[in-house]
Motif scaffolding. Structure first.
Motif, PDB file in Angstrom:
ATOM      1  N   UNK A  20     -12.049  31.127  30.430  1.00  0.00           N
ATOM      2  CA  UNK A  20     -13.182  30.980  29.244  1.00  0.00           C
ATOM      3  C   UNK A  20     -12.359  30.571  27.971  1.00  0.00           C
ATOM      4  N   UNK A  21     -12.890  30.900  27.170  1.00  0.00           N
ATOM      5  CA  UNK A  21     -12.490  30.615  25.546  1.00  0.00           C
ATOM      6  C   UNK A  21     -13.274  31.687  24.496  1.00  0.00           C
ATOM      7  N   UNK A  22     -12.671  32.070  23.442  1.00  0.00           N
ATOM      8  CA  UNK A  22     -13.276  32.897  22.506  1.00  0.00           C
ATOM      9  C   UNK A  22     -14.247  31.986  22.009  1.00  0.00           C
ATOM     10  N   UNK A  23     -14.334  30.823  21.882  1.00  0.00           N
ATOM     11  CA  UNK A  23     -15.340  29.895  21.713  1.00  0.00           C
ATOM     12  C   UNK A  23     -16.652  30.247  22.351  1.00  0.00           C
ATOM     13  N   UNK A  24     -16.520  30.756  23.345  1.00  0.00           N
ATOM     14  CA  UNK A  24     -17.808  31.071  23.939  1.00  0.00           C
ATOM     15  C   UNK A  24     -18.367  32.546  23.722  1.00  0.00           C
ATOM     16  N   UNK A  25     -17.691  33.162  22.754  1.00  0.00           N
ATOM     17  CA  UNK A  25     -18.294  34.403  22.123  1.00  0.00           C
ATOM     18  C   UNK A  25     -18.996  34.346  20.982  1.00  0.00           C
ATOM     19  N   UNK A  26     -20.360  34.493  21.171  1.00  0.00           N
ATOM     20  CA  UNK A  26     -21.253  34.572  19.707  1.00  0.00           C
ATOM     21  C   UNK A  26     -20.515  35.288  18.526  1.00  0.00           C
ATOM     22  N   UNK A  27     -20.072  36.308  19.139  1.00  0.00           N
ATOM     23  CA  UNK A  27     -19.338  37.337  18.009  1.00  0.00           C
ATOM     24  C   UNK A  27     -18.389  36.872  17.198  1.00  0.00           C
ATOM     25  N   UNK A  28     -17.373  35.967  17.923  1.00  0.00           N
ATOM     26  CA  UNK A  28     -16.138  35.469  17.150  1.00  0.00           C
ATOM     27  C   UNK A  28     -16.844  34.179  16.632  1.00  0.00           C
ATOM     28  N   UNK A  29     -17.730  33.361  17.156  1.00  0.00           N
ATOM     29  CA  UNK A  29     -17.888  32.225  16.445  1.00  0.00           C
ATOM     30  C   UNK A  29     -18.652  32.591  15.376  1.00  0.00           C
ATOM     31  N   UNK A  30     -19.274  33.580  15.131  1.00  0.00           N
ATOM     32  CA  UNK A  30     -20.066  34.033  13.968  1.00  0.00           C
ATOM     33  C   UNK A  30     -19.406  34.666  12.784  1.00  0.00           C
ATOM     34  N   UNK A  31     -18.224  35.087  13.187  1.00  0.00           N
ATOM     35  CA  UNK A  31     -17.286  36.054  12.247  1.00  0.00           C
ATOM     36  C   UNK A  31     -16.453  35.252  11.550  1.00  0.00           C
ATOM     37  N   UNK A  32     -16.518  34.988  10.084  1.00  0.00           N
ATOM     38  CA  UNK A  32     -15.533  34.349   9.440  1.00  0.00           C
ATOM     39  C   UNK A  32     -14.227  34.929   9.332  1.00  0.00           C
ATOM     40  N   UNK A  33     -13.278  34.019   9.623  1.00  0.00           N
ATOM     41  CA  UNK A  33     -12.008  34.622   9.602  1.00  0.00           C
ATOM     42  C   UNK A  33     -10.981  34.438  10.719  1.00  0.00           C
ATOM     43  N   UNK A  34     -11.838  34.474  11.770  1.00  0.00           N
ATOM     44  CA  UNK A  34     -11.414  34.203  13.264  1.00  0.00           C
ATOM     45  C   UNK A  34     -10.937  32.719  13.524  1.00  0.00           C
ATOM     46  N   UNK A  35     -10.423  32.396  14.534  1.00  0.00           N
ATOM     47  CA  UNK A  35      -9.894  31.105  14.780  1.00  0.00           C
ATOM     48  C   UNK A  35     -11.205  30.328  15.310  1.00  0.00           C
ATOM     49  N   UNK A  36     -12.026  31.005  16.002  1.00  0.00           N
ATOM     50  CA  UNK A  36     -13.301  30.483  16.388  1.00  0.00           C
ATOM     51  C   UNK A  36     -14.335  30.144  15.577  1.00  0.00           C
ATOM     52  N   UNK A  37     -14.492  30.821  14.305  1.00  0.00           N
ATOM     53  CA  UNK A  37     -15.667  30.315  13.575  1.00  0.00           C
ATOM     54  C   UNK A  37     -15.830  29.106  12.883  1.00  0.00           C
ATOM     55  N   UNK A  38     -14.444  28.399  12.472  1.00  0.00           N
ATOM     56  CA  UNK A  38     -14.717  26.753  12.238  1.00  0.00           C
ATOM     57  C   UNK A  38     -15.062  25.922  13.359  1.00  0.00           C
ATOM     58  N   UNK A  39     -15.092  26.228  14.545  1.00  0.00           N
ATOM     59  CA  UNK A  39     -15.219  25.357  15.717  1.00  0.00           C
ATOM     60  C   UNK A  39     -16.557  24.743  15.820  1.00  0.00           C
ATOM     61  N   UNK A  40     -17.016  23.567  15.520  1.00  0.00           N
ATOM     62  CA  UNK A  40     -18.335  22.933  15.726  1.00  0.00           C
ATOM     63  C   UNK A  40     -18.868  22.725  17.033  1.00  0.00           C
ATOM     64  N   UNK A  41     -18.107  22.512  18.013  1.00  0.00           N
ATOM     65  CA  UNK A  41     -18.188  21.968  19.342  1.00  0.00           C
ATOM     66  C   UNK A  41     -19.453  22.810  20.055  1.00  0.00           C
ATOM     67  N   UNK A  42     -20.302  21.858  20.164  1.00  0.00           N
ATOM     68  CA  UNK A  42     -21.687  22.642  20.665  1.00  0.00           C
ATOM     69  C   UNK A  42     -21.506  22.851  22.436  1.00  0.00           C
ATOM     70  N   UNK A  43     -21.429  21.618  23.210  1.00  0.00           N
ATOM     71  CA  UNK A  43     -21.466  21.781  24.490  1.00  0.00           C
ATOM     72  C   UNK A  43     -20.338  22.575  24.982  1.00  0.00           C
TER      73      UNK A  43
END
Length: 226
Positions: free
Chosen positions: A127-150
């Motif tokens: 999978x990926x941390x990019x699949x975690x809403x918590x990580x996507x919405x937490x500033x400072x994580x590697x996932x937060x700046x990722x824009x990829x929607x699909x």
């Protein structure tokens, strides 16, 4: 001997997972759409099999070629060509989901009869941390700046699929791995982790015993809360 099938095994994380599991003593079948691109896997000692996760006939033929199966690593995935709302349409979303989600289900369902014969059946869904809403919405994580929607949506689905498969298959160990921000073709090799570090979680989950976790999401440091 543990027999393992890895999808998308011709390069990057899939190839490194192949190398490490062979090193760990597994007999590895390296699945890839084009076997002509499999020389690196062959050099490692893998058995290369044609496997296109978007094609049922290809999946069925690949599974039929296996003498047995103990571990399935669903690694195949695509980023997609449209990342943001600019130009995003249903066709682009469908293309990413077809490989990353439907393809995972297609391979898993085809592999279940073989896995059910194993004394220690294991499934690892990359999978990926990019699949975690918590990580996507937490500033400072590697996932937060990722824009990829699909891609993010597809990996969120992979995490949910993992939980549901684990509940439906109590005799198997079914988990999801997060490679983390790893330098691969996906990100123009901008990631801060090596491919070895990026496969730590996948390899650890692929080598667990019957007393190992199931229905969990892990990175190289341990369990991630969804």
């Amino acid at each position: 001997m543990t027999t393992t099938l890895i999808t998308g095994a011709n390069r990057s994380l899939g190839l490194e997972t192949t190398r490490r599991l062979i090193e760990a003593g597994h007999t590895v079948y390296a699945g890839m759409r084009d076997p002509d691109t499999g020389d690196a896997a062959r050099d490692l000692g893998a058995h290369v099999v044609a496997l296109d996760v978007t094609d049922q006939a290809s999946v069925d033929a690949a599974i039929a070629a296996l003498p047995e199966l103990d571990v399935l690593v669903n690694n195949a995935g695509i980023l997609g060509t449209v990342l943001t709302t600019d130009g995003l349409d249903a066709d682009e979303m469908r293309t990413v989901l077809e490989t990353n989600v439907v393809g995972l289900v297609r391979v898993t369902q085809a592999a279940l009869p073989l896995l059910e014969r194993s004394a220690n059946p294991v499934i690892v869904n990359v999978a990926s941390g990019v699949g975690s809403p918590r990580l996507l919405s937490t500033p400072g994580t590697d996932e937060h700046p990722v824009p990829a929607i699909p891609y993010a949506a597809s990996k969120a689905a992979v995490i949910a699929l993992t939980v549901q498969y684990a509940k439906n298959l109590p005799g198997m160990r079914v988990n999801a791995s997060d490679p983390g921000y790893t330098a691969t073709d996906f990100n123009g090799h901008s990631g801060h982790q090596t491919t070895t570090e990026g496969t730590d979680a996948t390899v650890a989950l692929a080598t667990i015993g019957q007393d190992g976790p199931t229905g969990e999401f892990h990175n190289r440091h341990g369990r991630i809360e969804y």
